[in-house]
Structure formats: structure tokens, C-alpha cells
Design a protein around this motif. Structure first.
Motif, PDB file in Angstrom:
ATOM      1  N   UNK A 397       0.861  -1.175   0.000  1.00 32.53           N
ATOM      2  CA  UNK A 397       0.000   0.000   0.000  1.00 32.53           C
ATOM      3  C   UNK A 397       0.902   1.231   0.000  1.00 32.53           C
ATOM      4  N   UNK A 398       1.247   1.689  -1.197  1.00 33.50           N
ATOM      5  CA  UNK A 398       2.158   2.825  -1.322  1.00 33.50           C
ATOM      6  C   UNK A 398       1.447   4.154  -1.147  1.00 33.50           C
ATOM      7  N   UNK A 399       0.158   4.198  -1.454  1.00 32.66           N
ATOM      8  CA  UNK A 399      -0.598   5.451  -1.430  1.00 32.66           C
ATOM      9  C   UNK A 399      -1.509   5.466  -0.214  1.00 32.66           C
ATOM     10  N   UNK A 400      -1.002   6.026   0.880  1.00 29.75           N
ATOM     11  CA  UNK A 400      -1.798   6.086   2.110  1.00 29.75           C
ATOM     12  C   UNK A 400      -2.996   7.001   1.923  1.00 29.75           C
ATOM     13  N   UNK A 406       1.130  12.688   6.374  1.00 30.22           N
ATOM     14  CA  UNK A 406       0.373  12.785   7.615  1.00 30.22           C
ATOM     15  C   UNK A 406      -0.201  11.443   8.040  1.00 30.22           C
ATOM     16  N   UNK A 407      -0.014  10.408   7.248  1.00 25.99           N
ATOM     17  CA  UNK A 407      -0.642   9.117   7.542  1.00 25.99           C
ATOM     18  C   UNK A 407       0.341   7.992   7.217  1.00 25.99           C
ATOM     19  N   UNK A 456       5.329   2.296   7.482  1.00 30.50           N
ATOM     20  CA  UNK A 456       6.394   3.290   7.365  1.00 30.50           C
ATOM     21  C   UNK A 456       6.507   4.193   8.580  1.00 30.50           C
ATOM     22  N   UNK A 457       5.407   4.419   9.292  1.00 31.06           N
ATOM     23  CA  UNK A 457       5.416   5.340  10.424  1.00 31.06           C
ATOM     24  C   UNK A 457       5.902   4.704  11.708  1.00 31.06           C
ATOM     25  N   UNK A 458       5.525   5.304  12.828  1.00 29.93           N
ATOM     26  CA  UNK A 458       5.969   4.855  14.148  1.00 29.93           C
ATOM     27  C   UNK A 458       4.831   4.184  14.903  1.00 29.93           C
ATOM     28  N   UNK A 471      10.131   9.396   9.234  1.00 32.46           N
ATOM     29  CA  UNK A 471       9.416  10.659   9.368  1.00 32.46           C
ATOM     30  C   UNK A 471       8.826  11.147   8.065  1.00 32.46           C
ATOM     31  N   UNK A 472       9.006  10.375   6.981  1.00 34.75           N
ATOM     32  CA  UNK A 472       8.457  10.751   5.687  1.00 34.75           C
ATOM     33  C   UNK A 472       8.160   9.482   4.893  1.00 34.75           C
TER      34      UNK A 472
END
Length: 498
Positions: A397-400, A406-407, A456-458, A471-472
Motif C-alpha cells: 500500500x504505497x498510497x496512504x 500525515x498518515x 512506514x510510520x511509528x 518521518x516521511x
């Protein structure tokens, strides 16, 4: 943080003010600094790099950071037995004419040994010190008293610095993760070190002072995956009281740095720490054998530069020859941590897609309405080696949803074990085409038939969900390649989508 300059107020018994609050930009003009010599081009800041210098100061520590705009930060100043001589020589050799931020990780004499001399020199013979940051716990030593006398004599702004504060450092994010309020461990100085995380693009550096088990546990409980950093300075000179297994696993560094003497009277670095690093295949640089060390980041990759070429396998670092503190000599690139070349490369700030590091916001071909891409799509190219054949990419899922930036937890890759037995992913890595890299946690295994989602996020890792801590965005919406390598660095799986 509240300003502590001007009229000084008595605090404790040392005659200086330390007030709590929130740090903003320190007033005062920042002059360009950094090396101007042609033999150390990677220290230049004109190309948007940040350089983190771990100075060889023997059984002590001192770290110089030079930001992309010439901002300077000095964290600790070496041992009291040389009165800052080695640190001052290093700063002068690199033409550092101003210290914008002088950070005292804690007030032990082997960390503030050069504070008084550095303050005296920069306030009288150079362009000054912007501000000083201190955890606010006094020490009953002559070195500490001399440090405070120098602050008062030259009326340098002093901040009491706590968790949650931020130090303004140009385009580099500097987050203060410790000490907490209230202090830990009955105000023990080591356990209340100023802990800094510096983030420059996709790269980051964690400076943990002499934080020991209590503060490391606090950091893990409080920040979790936010601790993840490209480079870790091992706490307390490589003592077994620091760099615990849970802490190393939370940080997941691609490299570690130890600052201590070759013949340390304390036995630093301790064998326990070296084994922990070795078990996780973390290359380790030791100031005692590598000399002065510089990690230079362009925001995507890090150039590792040292004075001497010496072993980096943690259990073999003592096989290197000692190099005395203060030894002059240029640093030379020995290794790279992801990304493209930093110095002398006109393309250093452009990723392999030619988009200057920015992710596109297109919906991306080969995706369905949810943004997921099945790796069986005919538009995708999938290759794998026999050793990794049981590991497959089940979905991308590359396109959040919404704004990708922000997501980040909605951008992910799902891996599946299609084999008959578990796959131990310890030391395995996942990369994109731009060489941004994620390392699976030490000890993580994917059971037969199981899936794990790498977001990708935390967040907090579980058996079914892992977090990159970026962070990106990582995955380009209009096409990218998921590259998985095993612990030996061999590619075992590549999945491309369009």
C-alpha cells in the motif's frame, strides 16, 4: 526554557541560575563554520550536509555537530585531566569560530573537563557561545565550580534542559528526550543525562550521554520506535550498565560509536556490550583505535569517516592499534550507510528517481482503489533467490489515505511466509530503490503461513505489525522496488510495482 542570563540567581550552592521552560532559537548571529580545507571535503556544509564528529578524547567524550547552514553544537568537552586541550585543538583545526550551542550531557568531570577552557576561549578570542544547556544537577567538584565560574564571568546564557525541549538548529531537528521531570534514580547524574536525537532527512543520531539502565528503560517505555536512529553513541563509554539489549533493539542503529580510552582503567568498552552489538551485526567504531570519527549525512545516506582503518566487528575492535588523543590527521571514508555519495557528488541530493528526495503524490499505477498493490499483478516484476523463496510480498500500500506524510502508518508492505517452517529475519533488511533501509528486529521470526505488515510510520511492534519509524514516506506512489536482503547482505527478494 526560560532565559537564564542577565542577573544571576543562586541555585543550590554554586551561584548560577538554571530555570526550566521551553527552548527556542538562541538570539545572536550565527557565523558560517566548518572545515574549509580541501583535504576534508565531506565536512563542508555548503551542500546541505550535517557532520557529526566524535572527537578522540581518551577516557571521555566530546561530540561536535556542524549543521547544513554552518550552525554548531558541541556536546561535552572531554576529561578534566587535559583541561579541554584536545577539544580546543580539534575545533581550531576545523576552523570552528563560534559555538552556537554548548550542551553539557551531565556534570561529571570527564564530560565537562574542557567547559571552562572552551567558554574562556570562545568568549575572549573567538566569536562567542550562543547558549549553554545543562540538566541542572550539581556536582561537588572543582571542575564543575570552574565551569560555573566561567559562565558567570562571561555572562553566557544558561538553560536548564529537560525532556520535551527542542534546540533550534537550522534544518536539523534536535529533540531532547531526557532527563525527565522529576529526575530519575534520586537525581543520579548518569541516569539524568541530556539525551539528544538529531534528525536530518532520513538519517538520525542518538546521543545518550551516560544514561544507564533506568534511563534507558524510561526512554524505551516513553518513546518506543521513536528512538530508532541511524547511529548510536553507546552510553557511558561502552559500559555494561548501558546499551542494554532492549535499548539497542529499540534504537536499531546501523552503526555504533564508543568513546573511551584504549587502556581504560574501567575496562571500557565492556565485553557484554560488544557481544550485544556483535549479536546484532552492528559495525562499531571506537575512538581509541579509529581516532577522530565523522559521520556525514546528506539526509538520505551517511558517509563514515575515520582517521585510522581499524576493525569494526565489535568482538574484534581491540585488535586495532591504539591512536593517542590529539593525534592530528585527516579522516578518510571507510563505509557508507545507505544513500548516494555525500561529498564531491553533484547528485548527492537527488535520489535515484530524480525527484530531489520528494515523494510524488500521484495515485500510482498498478494500485486498486484502496492503494494496495498485489505482487501477483502482471505489471509487477518479482525475483527471488532460493534462500528467500518462502518469503513473499503479499501486498503493498504505497498510497496512504489522505496526505501520505500525515498518515505514514497507512503506507505499508505485507510480507508472508509461504514455506513450511519459520524464517528467522534477524539482521535482514528491507530497502527501497533509493537505498533507504529498515532492519528487522533482532530475534524476529515469521512463522509458516504467517504475515507481518511493515508500516512506514511509528508505533509499537507486535508479532504481526512492525514499524519503520520513518518521518516521511518510503514507497513511491508511481513505482518502486521492495528489496529484501538476508543477514549476509545477499538479496533474497525483489518486488517491483508500477
Amino acid at each position: 526554557m526560560k532565559l537564564a542570563g542577565g542577573d544571576l540567581q543562586i541555585l543550590l550552592t554554586v551561584g548560577i541560575v538554571l530555570l526550566a521552560g521551553c527552548v527556542g532559537a538562541v538570539p545572536g548571529e550565527q557565523s558560517p563554520t566548518g572545515s574549509e580545507t580541501s583535504d576534508e571535503p565531506a565536512v563542508e556544509t555548503a551542500n546541505g550536509t550535517v557532520a557529526v564528529h566524535y572527537i578522540n578524547v581518551g577516557q571521555s567524550v566530546s561530540t561536535l555537530i556542524v549543521g547544513p547552514g554552518g550552525e554548531t553544537m558541541l556536546v561535552d568537552t572531554g576529561h578534566y585531566n587535559d583541561d579541554g586541550e584536545h577539544v580546543l585543538q580539534y575545533l581550531q583545526r576545523h576552523e570552528i569560530t563560534r559555538i552556537d550551542h554548548l550542551v553539557t550531557s551531565h556534570t561529571d568531570a570527564d564530560h565537562i573537563g574542557g567547559n571552562a577552557a572552551v567558554i574562556e576561549y570562545y568568549e575572549t578570542d573567538a566569536d562567542g557561545i550562543g547558549a549553554i544547556y545543562d540538566p541542572g544537577i550539581a556536582a561537588s567538584t572543582r571542575t564543575y565550580a570552574e565551569y560555573l565560574d566561567a559562565v558567570e564571568e562571561h555572562d553566557v546564557t544558561l538553560y536548564e534542559t529537560r525532556e520535551g525541549d527542542a534546540i533550534s538548529f537550522g534544518d536539523v531537528d534536535v529533540d531532547v528526550l531526557g532527563p525527565p521531570d522529576p529526575y530519575l534514580e534520586n537525581d543520579a547524574r548518569n541516569e539524568n543525562s541530556i539525551v539528544l536525537k538529531l534528525t536530518h532527512g532520513e538519517t538520525s543520531f542518538l546521543l545518550s550521554g551516560d544514561a544507564e539502565d533506568d534511563q534507558e528503560e524510561y526512554l524505551i517505555d516513553t518513546y518506543g520506535t521513536e528512538l530508532r536512529s541511524t547511529v548510536l553513541k553507546a552510553g557511558h563509554h561502552g559500559s555494561s550498565s548501558s546499551s542494554s539489549e532492549p535499548f539497542i533493539d529499540a534504537v536499531r542503529p546501523q552503526a555504533a560509536v564508543i568513546s573511551s580510552a584504549y587502556d581504560s582503567q574501567y575496562g571500557h568498552p565492556h565485553d557484554e556490550v560488544l557481544r550485544r552489538l556483535s549479536d546484532r551485526s552492528i559495525p562499531t567504531y571506537w575512538t581509541a583505535t579509529h581516532g577522530d570519527i565523522a559521520f556525514v549525512s546528506d539526509g538520505r545516506g551517511v558517509s563514515v569517516q575515520t582517521q585510522r582503518d581499524a576493525p569494526t566487528e565489535p568482538l574484534a575492535i581491540r585488535d586495532g592499534d591504539p591512536i593517542a588523543p590529539g593525534t592530528s590527521g585527516d579522516v578518510v571514508e571507510r563505509a557508507r550507510l545507505g544513500g548516494e555519495p555525500v561529498a564531491g557528488d553533484s547528485e548527492a541530493n537527488t535520489d535515484e528517481r530524480g525527484n530531489d528526495g520528494d515523494e510524488t503524490e500521484d495515485d500510482g499505477g498498478g494500485t486498486d482503489d484502496t492503494g494496495e498493490t498485489d505482487d501477483t499483478d502482471e505489471a509487477n516484476e518479482t525475483t527471488s533467490t532460493e534462500s528467500g523463496a518462502a518469503l513473499e510480498v503479499a501486498a503493498i500500500n504505497a498510497d496512504a489515505a489522505g496526505d501520505d506524510r500525515e498518515n505514514l502508518t497507512d503506507e505499508y508492505v505485507v510480507f508472508e511466509n509461504t514455506g513450511d517452517g519459520p524464517i528467522d529475519l534477524s539482521g535482514w533488511t528491507v530497502e527501497d530503490e533509493a537505498a533507504r533501509s529498515y532492519a528487522f528486529p533482532y530475534g524476529f521470526a515469521l512463522e509458516a503461513g504467517a504475515t507481518v505488515t511493515l508500516r512506514s510510520g511509528s508505533g509499537t511492534d507486535t508479532d504481526t505489525e512492525l514499524y519503520w519509524g520513518s518521518g516521511s514516506p518510503i514507497w513511491n506512489n508511481d513505482g518502486d522496488t521492495v528489496i529484501v536482503s538476508n543477514g549476509d547482505g545477499a538479496h533474497v527478494l525483489e518486488v517491483s510495482y508500477e
